[in-house]
Design a protein around this motif. Sequence first.
Motif, PDB file in Angstrom:
ATOM      1  N   ASN A  17       0.774  -1.017   0.007  1.00  0.00           N
ATOM      2  CA  ASN A  17       0.040  -0.064  -0.051  1.00  0.00           C
ATOM      3  C   ASN A  17       0.890   1.292  -0.059  1.00  0.00           C
ATOM      4  OD1 ASN A  17      -2.090   1.843   0.228  1.00  0.00           O
ATOM      5  ND2 ASN A  17      -2.621   1.427   2.385  1.00  0.00           N
ATOM      6  N   VAL A  18       1.224   1.794  -1.335  1.00  0.00           N
ATOM      7  CA  VAL A  18       2.054   3.104  -1.308  1.00  0.00           C
ATOM      8  C   VAL A  18       1.387   4.158  -1.751  1.00  0.00           C
ATOM      9  CG1 VAL A  18       4.143   1.494  -1.506  1.00  0.00           C
ATOM     10  CG2 VAL A  18       2.966   2.173  -3.590  1.00  0.00           C
ATOM     11  N   ASP A  19      -0.054   4.161  -1.647  1.00  0.00           N
ATOM     12  CA  ASP A  19      -0.930   5.283  -2.066  1.00  0.00           C
ATOM     13  C   ASP A  19      -1.386   6.046  -0.898  1.00  0.00           C
ATOM     14  OD1 ASP A  19      -2.447   3.581  -0.936  1.00  0.00           O
ATOM     15  OD2 ASP A  19      -3.875   3.456  -2.601  1.00  0.00           O
ATOM     16  N   GLN A  20      -0.744   6.158   0.204  1.00  0.00           N
ATOM     17  CA  GLN A  20      -1.083   7.192   1.416  1.00  0.00           C
ATOM     18  C   GLN A  20       0.056   8.182   1.431  1.00  0.00           C
ATOM     19  OE1 GLN A  20      -3.701   6.655   2.913  1.00  0.00           O
ATOM     20  NE2 GLN A  20      -4.345   4.802   1.859  1.00  0.00           N
ATOM     21  N   GLN A  21      -0.534   9.345   1.466  1.00  0.00           N
ATOM     22  CA  GLN A  21       0.233  10.588   1.668  1.00  0.00           C
ATOM     23  C   GLN A  21       1.200  10.524   2.702  1.00  0.00           C
ATOM     24  OE1 GLN A  21      -1.703  14.499   2.418  1.00  0.00           O
ATOM     25  NE2 GLN A  21      -0.995  15.261   0.409  1.00  0.00           N
ATOM     26  N   LEU A  22       2.567  10.957   2.637  1.00  0.00           N
ATOM     27  CA  LEU A  22       3.419  11.297   3.491  1.00  0.00           C
ATOM     28  C   LEU A  22       2.782  12.259   4.758  1.00  0.00           C
ATOM     29  CD1 LEU A  22       6.131  10.817   5.077  1.00  0.00           C
ATOM     30  CD2 LEU A  22       7.074  12.670   3.290  1.00  0.00           C
ATOM     31  N   ARG A  23       2.889  11.749   6.123  1.00  0.00           N
ATOM     32  CA  ARG A  23       2.600  12.674   7.107  1.00  0.00           C
ATOM     33  C   ARG A  23       3.819  13.157   8.003  1.00  0.00           C
ATOM     34  NH1 ARG A  23      -1.888   8.722   9.833  1.00  0.00           N
ATOM     35  NH2 ARG A  23      -0.004   7.525   9.560  1.00  0.00           N
ATOM     36  N   ILE A  24       4.002  14.239   8.257  1.00  0.00           N
ATOM     37  CA  ILE A  24       5.073  14.631   8.727  1.00  0.00           C
ATOM     38  C   ILE A  24       4.608  15.420  10.079  1.00  0.00           C
ATOM     39  CG2 ILE A  24       7.331  16.051   8.936  1.00  0.00           C
ATOM     40  CD1 ILE A  24       7.558  15.580   5.842  1.00  0.00           C
ATOM     41  N   LYS A  25       5.101  15.016  11.337  1.00  0.00           N
ATOM     42  CA  LYS A  25       4.571  15.827  12.604  1.00  0.00           C
ATOM     43  C   LYS A  25       5.715  16.611  12.956  1.00  0.00           C
ATOM     44  CE  LYS A  25       1.931  16.569  16.281  1.00  0.00           C
ATOM     45  NZ  LYS A  25       0.997  17.304  16.400  1.00  0.00           N
ATOM     46  N   ILE A  26       5.389  17.938  12.934  1.00  0.00           N
ATOM     47  CA  ILE A  26       6.567  18.626  13.398  1.00  0.00           C
ATOM     48  C   ILE A  26       6.392  18.807  15.227  1.00  0.00           C
ATOM     49  CG2 ILE A  26       7.542  21.088  13.330  1.00  0.00           C
ATOM     50  CD1 ILE A  26       6.135  21.313  10.578  1.00  0.00           C
ATOM     51  N   ILE A  27       7.710  18.805  15.852  1.00  0.00           N
ATOM     52  CA  ILE A  27       7.530  19.235  17.294  1.00  0.00           C
ATOM     53  C   ILE A  27       8.558  20.413  17.511  1.00  0.00           C
ATOM     54  CG2 ILE A  27       7.909  18.261  19.535  1.00  0.00           C
ATOM     55  CD1 ILE A  27       5.898  16.990  18.148  1.00  0.00           C
ATOM     56  N   TYR A  28       8.130  21.336  17.937  1.00  0.00           N
ATOM     57  CA  TYR A  28       8.801  22.657  17.991  1.00  0.00           C
ATOM     58  C   TYR A  28       9.695  22.605  19.153  1.00  0.00           C
ATOM     59  CZ  TYR A  28       6.801  24.619  13.750  1.00  0.00           C
ATOM     60  OH  TYR A  28       6.604  24.818  12.630  1.00  0.00           O
ATOM     61  N   ASP A  29      11.098  22.660  19.228  1.00  0.00           N
ATOM     62  CA  ASP A  29      11.796  22.907  20.524  1.00  0.00           C
ATOM     63  C   ASP A  29      11.722  24.029  21.262  1.00  0.00           C
ATOM     64  OD1 ASP A  29      14.033  21.619  22.216  1.00  0.00           O
ATOM     65  OD2 ASP A  29      15.115  23.354  21.518  1.00  0.00           O
ATOM     66  N   ARG A  30      12.069  24.122  22.507  1.00  0.00           N
ATOM     67  CA  ARG A  30      11.969  25.272  23.313  1.00  0.00           C
ATOM     68  C   ARG A  30      12.635  26.476  22.709  1.00  0.00           C
ATOM     69  NH1 ARG A  30       8.801  28.478  26.414  1.00  0.00           N
ATOM     70  NH2 ARG A  30      10.262  30.312  26.652  1.00  0.00           N
ATOM     71  N   SER A  31      13.835  26.096  22.023  1.00  0.00           N
ATOM     72  CA  SER A  31      14.671  27.087  21.361  1.00  0.00           C
ATOM     73  C   SER A  31      13.938  27.958  20.555  1.00  0.00           C
ATOM     74  CB  SER A  31      15.793  26.492  20.917  1.00  0.00           C
ATOM     75  OG  SER A  31      15.648  25.485  19.999  1.00  0.00           O
ATOM     76  N   ILE A  32      13.010  27.287  19.676  1.00  0.00           N
ATOM     77  CA  ILE A  32      12.198  28.212  18.725  1.00  0.00           C
ATOM     78  C   ILE A  32      11.300  29.621  19.484  1.00  0.00           C
ATOM     79  CG2 ILE A  32      10.340  28.136  17.155  1.00  0.00           C
ATOM     80  CD1 ILE A  32      13.046  26.738  16.089  1.00  0.00           C
ATOM     81  N   GLU A  33      11.068  28.989  20.700  1.00  0.00           N
ATOM     82  CA  GLU A  33      10.000  30.045  21.459  1.00  0.00           C
ATOM     83  C   GLU A  33      10.925  31.057  21.984  1.00  0.00           C
ATOM     84  OE1 GLU A  33       6.930  30.014  21.331  1.00  0.00           O
ATOM     85  OE2 GLU A  33       7.045  28.141  20.265  1.00  0.00           O
ATOM     86  N   ASP A  34      12.388  30.806  22.044  1.00  0.00           N
ATOM     87  CA  ASP A  34      13.522  31.750  22.445  1.00  0.00           C
ATOM     88  C   ASP A  34      13.777  32.995  21.599  1.00  0.00           C
ATOM     89  OD1 ASP A  34      12.940  30.802  25.055  1.00  0.00           O
ATOM     90  OD2 ASP A  34      14.768  29.510  24.880  1.00  0.00           O
TER      91      ASP A  34
END
Length: 618
Positions: A17-34
């Motif tokens: 089954n290769v017809d499913q769209q890739l799903r990427i989950k982003i997790i932002y580190d605390r350093s982004i908030e700084d």
Amino acid sequence: QVVYQVPLKENHVLKRNVDQQLRIKIIYDRSIEDLLPEKRHLIKNKLFPQAISSLEKTFQVRKSTGTILLSRQCVTNQYLRRKADPHRYCRGACADYTRCGPVVVPEKHLQQCRVCNENEWHCGPTGVPDQEGVRDADFVLYVSALTTERCGHENIIAYAAYCQLEAEMDRPIAGYANLCPNMISTQAQEFVGMLSTVKHEIIHALGFSAGLFAFYRDDDGKPLTTRYADGLPPFNESLGLYQWSSKVVHKAVRLWDVRGGKMLHHAVYLLITPRVVEEARKHFNCPILEGMELENQGGMGTELNHWEKRLLENEAMTGSHTQNRVFSRITLALMEDTGWYKANYSMAEKLDWGRNKGCDFVMKSCKFWIDQKRQKRQLISPYCDTLRSNPLQLTCRQDQRAVAVCNLQKFPKQLPQEYQYFDNLNGVPAEELPYYGGSVEIADYCPFSQEFSWHLSGEFQRSSDCRIIENQPDPTKNYGAEKYGPNSVCLIQKSAFVMEQCRRKLSYPDWGSGCYQVSCSPQGLHVWVKDTVYLCSRSGQVLTVSIQMNGWIHVGNLICPACSDFCDFCPPERDPPASNLTRAAPIDLCSCSSSLVVTLWLLMANLIPLLTGLFLCA
């Protein structure tokens, strides 16, 4: 530290089954908030959402049905595996923190700690049980903005890699991307380049990495590299990587022309998976090409991890960002040949560099190509042989979308013999020729026309990309009456433009090309200079320009490109009508016309109240 063979919570992968769209989950580190608010907004609201959206549309994945739970790292980096048990066990204890690159992985993303005591007699789980993990995702990307040691290297904007691979198909399921805080630019002119960099780095983490070549699989899910009993390929200590098989990467030797009529042996590494071979042969129009050459310079991190810059100059997965990055069919083919993804080729961007240049271009040195073209009195494009000098001799980028300059320069030391290409250069003594080459080392020192940017006191001002409206020059310095914007292209100037005002004449020392707006019509290609339109009836036609702008007359000559370079439908080329050949009637800003006098009197009338006010307050 990379963790291999991580079992998914429901350890099942649907291989067909290769017809499913890739799903990427982003997790932002605390350093982004700084970060400063504008940089944080750029990363969280523009750069990464747009990059992820594009990649999810481009790739489909062999669908994992399980929640992603990452394996914990060990205190001693020593771990054990037990027969018929998919988990790995730490010897002694698990580490207090598990990292993915520079980022600490949240506890809720981790499996339960599993340990064996020192004598390995007793092994089992300990501590908190499996956490909730990451649901509805095929890949977890941890994004940070930390000033790391690697950020101290020159011109490093960002870097990324995978950190854990799942057990069933060896596909990366977690990775990181770190942006160097001081290199994050919020200028509108640099957004496209930043976005391309982010996509480039994520593609490394998803599959385009030398460290993953040994884990690639065929269309049936079978490893392309033989595995040992522990399920891993052999490890190459000298490279510090798992060793790929000859089904993935092939070493070849090219006969390599250099200066002085000599020919050397030049070793190259080529990626030879089926779709890459097919796309590379089609792109270059070379049916005997063995595969797509990988980068052989740049040191660890660049070498073998990118396409060869000489051959795919502005392809986005080459090792440096010079100009106009595009993600081509060749890169999409590589991602499909990993065995982990299916590519949507409608998302591929057109790559002009090297297209249909043939086997001589792709399998021989740039000296051979340049010499052959010179002998036939043909253009040596995409290479060039004009010395970068002051003033600059401007030209156009190969795709005619940016002003460019040939990057041929003199180096302080002689270049290695295999990169000495010139038997003669205009104005260069013979004994100095070994010092000359293109400024981009990883392009094998082959010189090519490259876009550039203007800086003031070290601060970026604008680039030479014609399509970016923010690159519009200051009116007082717009000698060529240029217009930057989405409908603008680079045109060659036959002579330097002159700004005239009464008896004053100004010209700019750097000339040769400029950005101008064009449009297509049934009559052919139209070139717009301010509000005046000029018809290009044939390629090479000279347009005589004389327009008024900001109180100055701008006079110069432009050379028409081929209509087919920019328009889908073009009439047959023909000689221009007589009206196009005659010079426009000269404009005289020095004559004392009545309208000018009236304007001056109105100006004086408006000044009187201001002057009166000043006197009253004296």
